[in-house]
Scaffold this motif. Structure first.
Motif, PDB file in Angstrom:
ATOM      1  N   GLY A  83      30.583  48.959  45.366  1.00  0.00           N
ATOM      2  CA  GLY A  83      31.545  50.054  45.444  1.00  0.00           C
ATOM      3  C   GLY A  83      31.138  51.246  44.586  1.00  0.00           C
ATOM      4  N   THR A  86      45.632  34.284  33.550  1.00  0.00           N
ATOM      5  CA  THR A  86      44.293  33.979  34.063  1.00  0.00           C
ATOM      6  C   THR A  86      43.627  35.226  34.659  1.00  0.00           C
ATOM      7  N   ALA A  87      44.431  36.065  35.319  1.00  0.00           N
ATOM      8  CA  ALA A  87      43.888  37.308  35.877  1.00  0.00           C
ATOM      9  C   ALA A  87      43.365  38.193  34.751  1.00  0.00           C
ATOM     10  N   THR A 106      40.124  36.848  33.226  1.00  0.00           N
ATOM     11  CA  THR A 106      38.962  37.125  34.084  1.00  0.00           C
ATOM     12  C   THR A 106      38.566  38.589  33.997  1.00  0.00           C
ATOM     13  N   GLU A 155      52.652  35.477  46.775  1.00  0.00           N
ATOM     14  CA  GLU A 155      51.833  36.601  46.313  1.00  0.00           C
ATOM     15  C   GLU A 155      50.352  36.297  46.514  1.00  0.00           C
ATOM     16  N   ALA A 208      49.466  46.200  40.662  1.00  0.00           N
ATOM     17  CA  ALA A 208      49.236  45.300  41.798  1.00  0.00           C
ATOM     18  C   ALA A 208      50.208  44.127  41.684  1.00  0.00           C
ATOM     19  N   PRO A 209      50.594  43.555  42.809  1.00  0.00           N
ATOM     20  CA  PRO A 209      51.588  42.470  42.744  1.00  0.00           C
ATOM     21  C   PRO A 209      50.986  41.149  42.277  1.00  0.00           C
ATOM     22  N   ILE A 210      50.652  41.085  40.983  1.00  0.00           N
ATOM     23  CA  ILE A 210      50.167  39.825  40.399  1.00  0.00           C
ATOM     24  C   ILE A 210      51.385  39.111  39.820  1.00  0.00           C
ATOM     25  N   PRO A 211      51.706  37.897  40.299  1.00  0.00           N
ATOM     26  CA  PRO A 211      52.865  37.183  39.758  1.00  0.00           C
ATOM     27  C   PRO A 211      52.678  36.958  38.252  1.00  0.00           C
ATOM     28  N   TRP A 269      46.831  38.142  48.696  1.00  0.00           N
ATOM     29  CA  TRP A 269      45.482  38.458  48.207  1.00  0.00           C
ATOM     30  C   TRP A 269      44.413  37.661  48.925  1.00  0.00           C
ATOM     31  N   ARG A 288      37.206  42.702  47.560  1.00  0.00           N
ATOM     32  CA  ARG A 288      37.786  42.630  46.216  1.00  0.00           C
ATOM     33  C   ARG A 288      39.116  41.858  46.237  1.00  0.00           C
ATOM     34  N   ALA A 305      44.230  30.068  39.273  1.00  0.00           N
ATOM     35  CA  ALA A 305      45.264  30.151  38.232  1.00  0.00           C
ATOM     36  C   ALA A 305      46.475  29.303  38.607  1.00  0.00           C
ATOM     37  N   ARG A 347      35.170  51.730  52.571  1.00  0.00           N
ATOM     38  CA  ARG A 347      36.060  51.504  51.444  1.00  0.00           C
ATOM     39  C   ARG A 347      37.057  50.386  51.758  1.00  0.00           C
ATOM     40  N   LEU A 351      33.062  39.178  42.118  1.00  0.00           N
ATOM     41  CA  LEU A 351      33.795  40.424  41.859  1.00  0.00           C
ATOM     42  C   LEU A 351      32.867  41.521  41.351  1.00  0.00           C
ATOM     43  N   VAL A 377      40.722  34.049  42.375  1.00  0.00           N
ATOM     44  CA  VAL A 377      41.018  33.906  40.946  1.00  0.00           C
ATOM     45  C   VAL A 377      42.464  33.431  40.781  1.00  0.00           C
ATOM     46  N   LEU A 426      35.242  47.081  51.496  1.00  0.00           N
ATOM     47  CA  LEU A 426      35.029  46.695  50.087  1.00  0.00           C
ATOM     48  C   LEU A 426      36.337  46.270  49.418  1.00  0.00           C
ATOM     49  N   ALA A 428      37.972  50.095  35.714  1.00  0.00           N
ATOM     50  CA  ALA A 428      38.690  50.676  36.859  1.00  0.00           C
ATOM     51  C   ALA A 428      38.687  49.715  38.049  1.00  0.00           C
ATOM     52  N   PHE A 429      37.558  49.044  38.258  1.00  0.00           N
ATOM     53  CA  PHE A 429      37.469  48.121  39.393  1.00  0.00           C
ATOM     54  C   PHE A 429      38.366  46.903  39.197  1.00  0.00           C
ATOM     55  N   MET A 430      38.414  46.392  37.973  1.00  0.00           N
ATOM     56  CA  MET A 430      39.175  45.167  37.714  1.00  0.00           C
ATOM     57  C   MET A 430      40.639  45.449  37.409  1.00  0.00           C
ATOM     58  N   ASP A 431      41.002  46.709  37.351  1.00  0.00           N
ATOM     59  CA  ASP A 431      42.363  47.072  36.976  1.00  0.00           C
ATOM     60  C   ASP A 431      43.366  46.568  38.003  1.00  0.00           C
ATOM     61  N   MET A 432      44.292  45.749  37.558  1.00  0.00           N
ATOM     62  CA  MET A 432      45.301  45.231  38.482  1.00  0.00           C
ATOM     63  C   MET A 432      46.701  45.689  38.098  1.00  0.00           C
ATOM     64  N   GLU A 470      38.539  38.165  46.509  1.00  0.00           N
ATOM     65  CA  GLU A 470      37.981  37.618  45.267  1.00  0.00           C
ATOM     66  C   GLU A 470      39.069  37.494  44.196  1.00  0.00           C
ATOM     67  N   THR A 502      30.764  42.886  44.148  1.00  0.00           N
ATOM     68  CA  THR A 502      31.539  43.830  44.955  1.00  0.00           C
ATOM     69  C   THR A 502      31.721  45.143  44.195  1.00  0.00           C
TER      70      THR A 502
END
Lengths: 363, 363
Positions: free
Chosen positions: B145, B36-37, B40, A198, B27-30, A202, A169, A180, A162, B138, A176, A165, B20-24, A172, B141
């Protein structure tokens, strides 16, 4: 048994694992297509060669510092840990092969990038590029298989898989975000700087330092929650320091040192912390010039030299050195919080120090 | 509990797994990069929608025919089998996203291909293409998973994971061989035909029929050696029939049916069994014309119509129908060799029949 964690053992094992994965002997490959299949399999080996293997050495070294004497003397576990460490390196190669396609890069580790070599080998740009894309996919599948196989021979195998994996992720998603960032306006240096930090988590710290430490701690029998916390506390500042140093090296080193052309990041118009710091400290005219240079579709050799000079003059290079020193300090404190004895703390610190240039560390 | 294996349940589960896999969230996405996140992540869902789900339905259906009553009534195993079936579909989406980049395809399932949609969404060709490449990574992966997670809830989990990884590797090698076939000279139709059949095994039968059956048989408790043999014996001719039918559909159907332009394979200059058969039966002048048309960098709409007419006139289309019928006969005999009772044999045969057009099957 002593664990082989020298560069040569890692290198040999990577070659042998990638070779086994790409081996198509006995498989029904039509002879008319064997040439291209061979070309791709050979490129998988070539692309896998010549890394510094910092990530594998960190995973192996950290495992040695935290695992019990019994685990360390178990030949099956030691071999599995070597393979798991190699899987991280194979993952990196897979990511770099795709990264070079995205950046349209000609060189990697001083040799033609994979898609470029495959273009030359097939005499066709689209076919070479297609093969490069598939080679990246193949190596990603290879590393998952190697990690899976190694995990079954180690404690906490489900968690190891896990973690591996999650690492894939994260990188990847990091790629992205890295794409951006190329579209961010340049009028807010603070936002650019924050976003860069940030993204470093990643796309770099994830697989360079956090995952190697986490895999080592889990395989070494550490409580999973502790393994996560310590790997993040040490790995995040260490990985950020590593990426800052890498970006710095791009403008301060020669092509001979990096295997890539000097100022390559500037040529690509890559948004970096160096750029953010330079924009932040530049006067109005310098700022306007920098923004125009980066917003243009391409930059000349002369412009690249001028950008590097501006990075120097505005204090951006010095600021990056200070940032790296600060991250290194945080990583060292986090290593101490592991609570290992003095000798083990010193060894792990030395291992982590390889990710940070010496002149910055010793400030 | 009855296993949900209808199209809608599969479709919903795929969306929920990819989401669920792409859920961010969290998460610390600026925030400066969130657009763009999000673009995608949304494209991951869009690209995942609208497949025929033949592979998932084959895996689920075959499992139901071979598993014990106890396994079938175990809600955990049934849910795990659904997820494993969905993982095959997510893998296909990942492969198609990369395939469309390689072929520079504009359309997929009647909508813009992923990299094209991301080009439009970002207003940049290189960034859209880079995001498309990463989206394929992605999703690859993600499927690993999902399959890993499902496997741990089923018997023979290690073998299931290995089978899934082998499937990924086979398809990737198949794509390499498919690129290689584009460079084959056209002066030996027999060699082209033979090479095409071999490539069908790697790039299509592998994940379309062999792996779904193998996963179902293994999860259903079949002896591993038997599972391999039966999956290969049924899946290979069935998968080859499916690919032959797909190539045939490209020249005999309308864009409305396939979601792709008619004659797209000819436009791309793709080497197919249809082309091999046409070359084999064509007279000297037709042969020379066909070879020139395929060796040219591009083909006009008028040329595409002429190629289709030649496929018809030389009997290549009829030959493909006969080839498909022959493969379907082999697959049916292999299903019988499973030794299931009459009712189960009939159900599995009906399930497999979906991969072969009815007009060819009923010959």
């Amino acid at each position: 048994m002593s664990l082989p964690c020298d560069l040569q053992s890692i290198e040999q094992r990577i070659t042998s694992l990638v070779h086994a994965f790409m081996d198509m002997e006995g498989a029904p490959i039509p002879s008319s297509l064997a040439h291209t299949a061979r070309l791709t399999a050979d490129q998988a080996i070539t692309s896998s060669e010549g890394g510094k293997r910092l990530r594998a050495m960190l995973a192996l070294g950290a495992w040695r510092e935290v695992a019990s004497g019994q685990a360390l003397s178990d030949a099956v576990q030691a071999q599995a840990m070597l393979d798991l460490a190699c899987a991280i390196e194979v993952f990196q190669t897979a990511a770099l092969v795709h990264d070079d396609i995205i950046d349209d890069a000609d060189l990697r580790r001083g040799r033609p990038s994979a898609h470029r070599a495959l273009e030359q080998g097939t005499g066709s740009l689209p076919i070479g590029r297609g093969l490069g894309l598939m080679l990246g996919d193949l190596l990603a599948t290879a590393c998952t298989g190697i990690a899976d196989d190694a995990s079954t021979r180690l404690p906490a195998s489900g968690r190891l898989r896990r973690t591996f994996l999650d690492m894939q992720r994260d990188v990847e998603i990091g790629q992205v975000l890295d794409l951006a960032i190329e579209q961010m306006p340049l009028d807010d240096p603070a936002a650019l700087c924050e976003a860069s930090y940030e993204v470093f988590r990643w796309k770099t710290a994830s697989y360079t330092t956090i995952a190697p430490l986490r895999l080592a701690f889990l395989a070494g029998g550490m409580d999973p929650a502790d393994a996560d916390t310590h790997a993040e506390d040490i790995g995040l500042p260490l990985g950020v320091a590593f990426q800052l140093a890498d970006d710095l090296l791009d403008v301060t080193s020669s092509s001979l040192q990096t295997g890539k052309p000097v100022g390559g990041d500037i040529r690509e118009g890559k948004r970096t912390v160096l750029l953010a710091d330079a924009l932040d400290e530049a006067d109005g005219a310098q700022q306007a010039w920098l923004r125009a240079a980066y917003e243009a579709p391409a930059r000349s050799e002369e412009q690249i030299r001028q950008v590097i000079a501006l990075f120097e003059r505005t204090g951006a290079i010095e600021a990056s050195r200070a940032r790296i020193a600060n991250m290194w300090r945080m990583a060292r404190l986090a290593i101490e919080r592991l609570g290992l004895d003095t000798a083990h703390t010193a060894t792990l610190t030395a291992l982590c120090a390889r990710f940070v240039p010496e002149d910055v560390r010793s400030r």
